[in-house]
Write an enzyme that holds these catalytic residues in place. Structure first.
Site, short mmCIF file in Angstrom:
data_model
loop_
_atom_site.label_atom_id
_atom_site.label_comp_id
_atom_site.label_asym_id
_atom_site.label_seq_id
_atom_site.Cartn_x
_atom_site.Cartn_y
_atom_site.Cartn_z
CB CYS A 149 -1.09 -0.14 5.25
SG CYS A 149 0.55 -0.84 4.87
CD GLU A 197 -1.37 -2.25 2.18
OE1 GLU A 197 -2.19 -2.84 2.90
OE2 GLU A 197 -0.16 -2.57 2.12
#
Length: 167
Positions: free
Chosen positions: A94, A63
Protein backbone atom coordinates in the site's frame (compact mmCIF):
# COMPACT_ATOMS: atom_id res chain seq x y z
CA UNK A 1 14.11 4.32 13.48
CA UNK A 2 12.77 7.87 13.23
CA UNK A 3 9.09 8.41 12.66
CA UNK A 4 8.04 11.07 10.14
CA UNK A 5 4.94 12.39 11.89
CA UNK A 6 3.56 15.87 11.34
CA UNK A 7 1.10 18.14 13.10
CA UNK A 8 -2.58 17.46 12.50
CA UNK A 9 -4.89 19.67 10.51
CA UNK A 10 -8.28 20.67 11.92
CA UNK A 11 -10.23 18.35 9.62
CA UNK A 12 -8.05 15.25 10.20
CA UNK A 13 -10.21 13.85 13.01
CA UNK A 14 -13.40 14.27 10.97
CA UNK A 15 -11.90 12.57 7.93
CA UNK A 16 -10.55 9.74 10.08
CA UNK A 17 -14.04 9.23 11.50
CA UNK A 18 -15.26 8.81 7.92
CA UNK A 19 -12.49 6.26 7.33
CA UNK A 20 -13.68 4.40 10.44
CA UNK A 21 -17.20 4.32 8.97
CA UNK A 22 -15.74 2.74 5.84
CA UNK A 23 -13.95 0.19 8.03
CA UNK A 24 -17.34 -0.70 9.52
CA UNK A 25 -18.60 -1.36 5.98
CA UNK A 26 -15.72 -3.80 5.50
CA UNK A 27 -16.56 -5.53 8.77
CA UNK A 28 -20.22 -5.80 7.73
CA UNK A 29 -19.17 -8.00 4.79
CA UNK A 30 -16.73 -10.02 6.94
CA UNK A 31 -13.61 -8.26 5.64
CA UNK A 32 -10.81 -7.05 7.89
CA UNK A 33 -12.16 -3.67 9.07
CA UNK A 34 -9.88 -1.15 7.41
CA UNK A 35 -11.19 1.95 5.68
CA UNK A 36 -9.49 4.66 3.62
CA UNK A 37 -10.35 7.86 1.84
CA UNK A 38 -8.46 10.24 -0.40
CA UNK A 39 -9.05 13.96 0.11
CA UNK A 40 -7.92 16.93 -1.94
CA UNK A 41 -8.66 20.52 -0.93
CA UNK A 42 -11.12 19.34 1.71
CA UNK A 43 -13.17 17.21 -0.71
CA UNK A 44 -13.31 13.41 -0.61
CA UNK A 45 -12.28 12.19 -4.07
CA UNK A 46 -11.90 8.48 -3.32
CA UNK A 47 -13.23 5.95 -0.82
CA UNK A 48 -12.34 2.37 -0.09
CA UNK A 49 -12.39 -0.41 2.41
CA UNK A 50 -10.83 -3.84 2.46
CA UNK A 51 -12.27 -6.05 -0.29
CA UNK A 52 -9.59 -8.74 -0.68
CA UNK A 53 -11.88 -11.60 0.35
CA UNK A 54 -15.02 -10.53 -1.51
CA UNK A 55 -13.12 -9.54 -4.66
CA UNK A 56 -10.74 -12.51 -4.38
CA UNK A 57 -7.95 -10.01 -4.95
CA UNK A 58 -4.98 -9.80 -2.59
CA UNK A 59 -4.34 -6.22 -3.75
CA UNK A 60 -7.81 -4.97 -2.76
CA UNK A 61 -6.65 -3.33 0.47
CA UNK A 62 -8.55 -0.23 1.58
CA UNK A 63 -5.81 2.14 0.40
CA UNK A 64 -5.60 0.61 -3.07
CA UNK A 65 -9.39 0.61 -3.46
CA UNK A 66 -9.51 4.29 -2.40
CA UNK A 67 -6.67 5.23 -4.78
CA UNK A 68 -8.40 3.44 -7.66
CA UNK A 69 -11.66 5.24 -6.87
CA UNK A 70 -9.91 8.62 -6.67
CA UNK A 71 -8.05 8.01 -9.93
CA UNK A 72 -11.31 7.16 -11.70
CA UNK A 73 -13.09 10.17 -10.21
CA UNK A 74 -10.23 12.54 -11.06
CA UNK A 75 -9.41 11.04 -14.46
CA UNK A 76 -5.76 10.77 -13.46
CA UNK A 77 -3.61 8.16 -11.74
CA UNK A 78 -1.50 10.92 -10.16
CA UNK A 79 -3.17 12.32 -7.06
CA UNK A 80 -0.85 15.24 -6.37
CA UNK A 81 -1.79 17.41 -3.41
CA UNK A 82 -3.95 14.67 -1.87
CA UNK A 83 -4.12 13.27 1.64
CA UNK A 84 -5.09 9.68 2.34
CA UNK A 85 -6.72 8.73 5.61
CA UNK A 86 -6.52 5.06 6.56
CA UNK A 87 -7.50 3.36 9.78
CA UNK A 88 -4.43 1.08 9.87
CA UNK A 89 -0.76 1.76 9.19
CA UNK A 90 -0.09 0.79 5.56
CA UNK A 91 1.75 -2.35 4.47
CA UNK A 92 4.60 -2.32 1.95
CA UNK A 93 2.25 -2.88 -1.01
CA UNK A 94 0.00 0.00 0.00
CA UNK A 95 2.79 2.47 0.74
CA UNK A 96 4.19 1.65 -2.69
CA UNK A 97 0.81 2.44 -4.22
CA UNK A 98 0.71 5.73 -2.28
CA UNK A 99 4.17 6.62 -3.59
CA UNK A 100 3.23 5.84 -7.19
CA UNK A 101 -0.01 7.83 -6.90
CA UNK A 102 2.06 10.74 -5.57
CA UNK A 103 -0.07 11.12 -2.46
CA UNK A 104 1.32 14.10 -0.54
CA UNK A 105 0.19 13.19 2.95
CA UNK A 106 -0.75 10.08 4.90
CA UNK A 107 -2.83 10.08 8.08
CA UNK A 108 -3.31 6.69 9.72
CA UNK A 109 -4.97 5.33 12.84
CA UNK A 110 -3.70 2.15 14.47
CA UNK A 111 -0.13 0.98 14.11
CA UNK A 112 0.52 -2.48 12.68
CA UNK A 113 3.41 -4.19 14.46
CA UNK A 114 3.45 -7.09 11.98
CA UNK A 115 3.24 -5.42 8.57
CA UNK A 116 3.27 -1.63 9.12
CA UNK A 117 5.92 0.21 7.13
CA UNK A 118 5.53 3.72 8.56
CA UNK A 119 7.58 3.11 11.66
CA UNK A 120 6.40 -0.23 13.08
CA UNK A 121 8.43 -2.79 11.11
CA UNK A 122 10.35 -0.36 8.91
CA UNK A 123 9.76 3.26 7.91
CA UNK A 124 9.56 3.60 4.13
CA UNK A 125 8.28 7.21 4.10
CA UNK A 126 11.48 8.21 5.91
CA UNK A 127 13.69 6.40 3.41
CA UNK A 128 15.66 9.18 1.69
CA UNK A 129 16.80 6.92 -1.17
CA UNK A 130 13.25 6.63 -2.51
CA UNK A 131 12.10 9.13 -5.13
CA UNK A 132 8.84 10.15 -3.47
CA UNK A 133 8.19 11.37 0.05
CA UNK A 134 5.08 12.28 1.98
CA UNK A 135 4.16 13.79 5.29
CA UNK A 136 2.93 11.19 7.79
CA UNK A 137 0.70 11.53 10.85
CA UNK A 138 0.04 8.34 12.78
CA UNK A 139 -2.01 7.28 15.76
CA UNK A 140 -5.07 9.36 14.82
CA UNK A 141 -8.15 7.81 16.52
CA UNK A 142 -5.90 4.79 17.02
CA UNK A 143 -7.87 3.45 20.00
CA UNK A 144 -11.08 3.27 17.94
CA UNK A 145 -9.36 1.69 14.94
CA UNK A 146 -7.46 -0.78 17.09
CA UNK A 147 -10.57 -1.78 19.06
CA UNK A 148 -12.45 -2.50 15.83
CA UNK A 149 -9.62 -4.72 14.57
CA UNK A 150 -9.24 -6.55 17.88
CA UNK A 151 -12.98 -7.20 18.08
CA UNK A 152 -13.02 -8.51 14.50
CA UNK A 153 -10.13 -10.92 15.04
CA UNK A 154 -11.45 -12.09 18.43
CA UNK A 155 -14.79 -12.93 16.81
CA UNK A 156 -13.01 -14.71 13.97
CA UNK A 157 -10.89 -16.77 16.42
CA UNK A 158 -14.03 -17.65 18.39
CA UNK A 159 -15.83 -18.76 15.22
CA UNK A 160 -12.86 -20.90 14.18
CA UNK A 161 -12.73 -22.42 17.66
CA UNK A 162 -16.43 -23.27 17.54
CA UNK A 163 -15.99 -24.81 14.09
CA UNK A 164 -13.16 -27.01 15.36
CA UNK A 165 -15.23 -28.07 18.40
CA UNK A 166 -18.12 -29.11 16.13
CA UNK A 167 -15.88 -31.42 14.11
Amino acid sequence: MDKVYTILEDSDIDFMRTALELAQQAQAIDEVPVGALVVREGIIIGRGYNRSITMMDSTAHAEVVAIRDAGQNEGNYRLLGSTIYVTLEPCVMCIGALFHARISRLVFGATDPKTGVCGSVINLPAETRLNHHMQVSGGILAAEASAMLKQFFAARRKAIGQHHNEN
